[in-house]
Design an enzyme around this catalytic site. Structure first.
Site, PDB file in Angstrom:
ATOM      1  N   ASP A  39       0.837  -1.088   0.048  1.00  0.00           N
ATOM      2  CA  ASP A  39       0.040   0.186  -0.065  1.00  0.00           C
ATOM      3  C   ASP A  39       0.803   1.160   0.025  1.00  0.00           C
ATOM      4  OD1 ASP A  39      -2.039   1.699   0.073  1.00  0.00           O
ATOM      5  OD2 ASP A  39      -2.837   1.051   2.116  1.00  0.00           O
TER       6      ASP A  39
ATOM      7  N   GLU B  61      -2.464  -0.068  -4.590  1.00  0.00           N
ATOM      8  CA  GLU B  61      -2.416  -0.931  -3.566  1.00  0.00           C
ATOM      9  C   GLU B  61      -2.727  -2.361  -4.276  1.00  0.00           C
ATOM     10  OE1 GLU B  61      -5.721  -2.262  -0.104  1.00  0.00           O
ATOM     11  OE2 GLU B  61      -6.060  -0.552  -1.256  1.00  0.00           O
TER      12      GLU B  61
END
Length: 463
Positions: free
Chosen positions: A11, A106
């Site tokens: 992320d 992500e």
């Protein structure tokens, strides 16, 4: 069951805002808010400096301005975000062919499917965990070298635990959950830490005295099924034990993006329904932004009090990711539906997705047309002679905060702001120091929109 924590979740940290800070030296270390800058705009991403003031994603921009008035409020530059996302995703694919992007910033990666797979399966759990840590650290270092950006990584034996680990790693960290330690890690966490548990489910669990993941595991499947229903209750119980056998699935091209809400009490007031449509449209646009997409067709879903479900759609003249346009279209569609008796579910979606959002000319045209119609109506009410139609006057150039530009004399820069016929530009690049600010007429012929520069200066030798 895996014996090695070989699934990683990556992320990027405050991705949109971080790209802006990397591209604009004068904003580094300062609060930056990316999103809609108008009166009804919504925050897409806030830098960590802005988050200290309470600013967060999905917050109305007007509220963010009150909390952090000195922040730089910028519109999104999705071409720049996509360019850097592609660099990151390519670095992930070097580690494994099984990369499952969830958004521009992500993704899940299954390391056992890549070049490290044989080594991971040949060694014991402890040695395997150390190898995963080394691979993840190398990945984070490569991302920083190629883009100047930071990433948080979680590693575990399942997607569930890898995602939870990456949340614990933020910002700019790495957390590994060893196989067999899932319940120990999960036990003290609040129930909202588990995916799929939103405010309504949390309230139902709280009323039953279940506030932590350990409480869920102790309650057992029967009680959770009774509280949440068969499918949801069984799923929540499995997650509370750290059980998740979902595979990492390579990217699949989404056909549409949509959100919906079911209401505890049927909505009978049309104004309330229209307000809920605005909220859903904002959520839908945030999902579009997360994937870097736009779409041509707006779809409204309405489930009435008698459980009959209706859908209405409208295809626009071009792809858009503009919240105001999508909300206005969904509201128009709602006026076509009989809501007598009440509405129990509303949904807003966008289909016919496209790969560009940077220059949403359609949205600009819609806003300009509405402004012109309002102005002409005011003039008609006041007895004034109507202004000439748009086609009879030159188009006014519009500049957006954060937009990339270049000037014939001063070179590349970005728009700090515009108004009353002037545009202010700061001339700097990702590779310079903070640049100087100059102001020009909005129709200055030497000033032109431009594309984003790479965050790392290209090697003149091509290396």
């Amino acid at each position: 069951m895996r014996t090695v924590p070989s699934i990683i979740h990556l992320d990027m940290d405050a991705f949109f805002a971080a790209v802006e800070q990397a591209a604009k030296p004068s904003l580094r270390g300062k609060p930056v808010v990316v999103g809609g800058v108008g009166g009804r705009g919504v925050v897409a991403t806030a830098s960590y400096e802005a988050r200290k003031f309470g600013v967060h994603s999905a917050m109305p921009t007007a509220q963010a301005r009150r909390l952090c008035p000195n922040a730089a409020f910028l519109t999104g530059r999705f071409e720049a975000y996509r360019q850097n996302s592609e660099i990151v995703m390519e670095l992930l694919r070097e580690r494994s062919p099984l990369v499952e992007p969830l958004s521009l910033d992500e993704a899940f990666v299954d390391l056992e499917a890549g070049p490290y797979g044989p080594a991971l399966t040949a060694v014991g759990p402890a040695e395997g965990a150390q190898l995963v840590l080394a691979v993840a650290e190398d990945l984070r270092a490569d991302i920083r070298e190629r883009t100047g950006l930071t990433a948080s990584v979680g590693a575990a034996g399942s997607k569930l635990m890898a995602k939870i680990a990456s949340e614990r790693a933020k910002p700019d960290g790495l957390v590994l959950v060893e196989v067999g330690m899932e319940r120990t890690v999960l036990a003290p966490m609040p129930v909202r830490a588990l995916p799929g548990i939103g405010p309504a489910t949390e309230q139902a669990l709280r009323r039953a005295g279940l506030t932590t993941v350990a409480d869920l595991a102790a309650a057992g499947p029967e009680e959770l099924v009774q509280l949440l229903g068969r499918a949801h209750g069984a799923g929540v119980y499995a997650m509370s034990l750290g059980l998740d056998d979902r595979p990492v699935v390579p990217e699949r091209d989404a056909k549409s993006v949509s959100v919906e809400d079911t209401f505890e009490v049927d909505l009978a007031d049309r104004d309330r329904i229209l307000r809920e449509i605005d909220v859903l449209s904002a959520r839908c646009v945030r999902r579009l932004h997360a994937t870097g997409r736009s779409g041509r067709t707006v779809v409204l879903k309405v489930r009435r009090f008698d459980f009959s479900t209706l859908t209405r759609s409208e295809t626009l003249r071009g792809p858009t990711d503009d919240q105001e346009v999508i909300a206005a279209t969904a509201r128009r569609l709602a006026l076509q539906v009989d809501v007598t008796g009440g509405v129990r579910l509303l949904g807003v979606g966008v289909s016919q997705l496209a790969d560009f959002t940077q220059e949403d000319l359609f949205a600009q045209l819609e806003r300009a047309e509405r402004a012109e119609q309002a102005e002409r109506a005011e003039q008609a009410e006041g007895g004034e002679e109507p202004a000439p139609a748009v086609a009879d006057v030159p188009a006014v150039r519009r500049w957006w905060p954060g937009q990339d530009v270049t000037h014939a004399e001063f070179g590349p820069g970005w728009v700090q702001g515009s108004g009353v016929g002037r545009v202010t530009v700061r001339f700097e690049t990702p590779y310079s120091g903070p640049g100087r600010v100059r102001t020009f007429p909005i129709d200055d012929e030497d000033l032109e929109p431009s594309g984003p520069l790479p965050l790392r200066e290209p090697d003149p030798d091509g290396g």
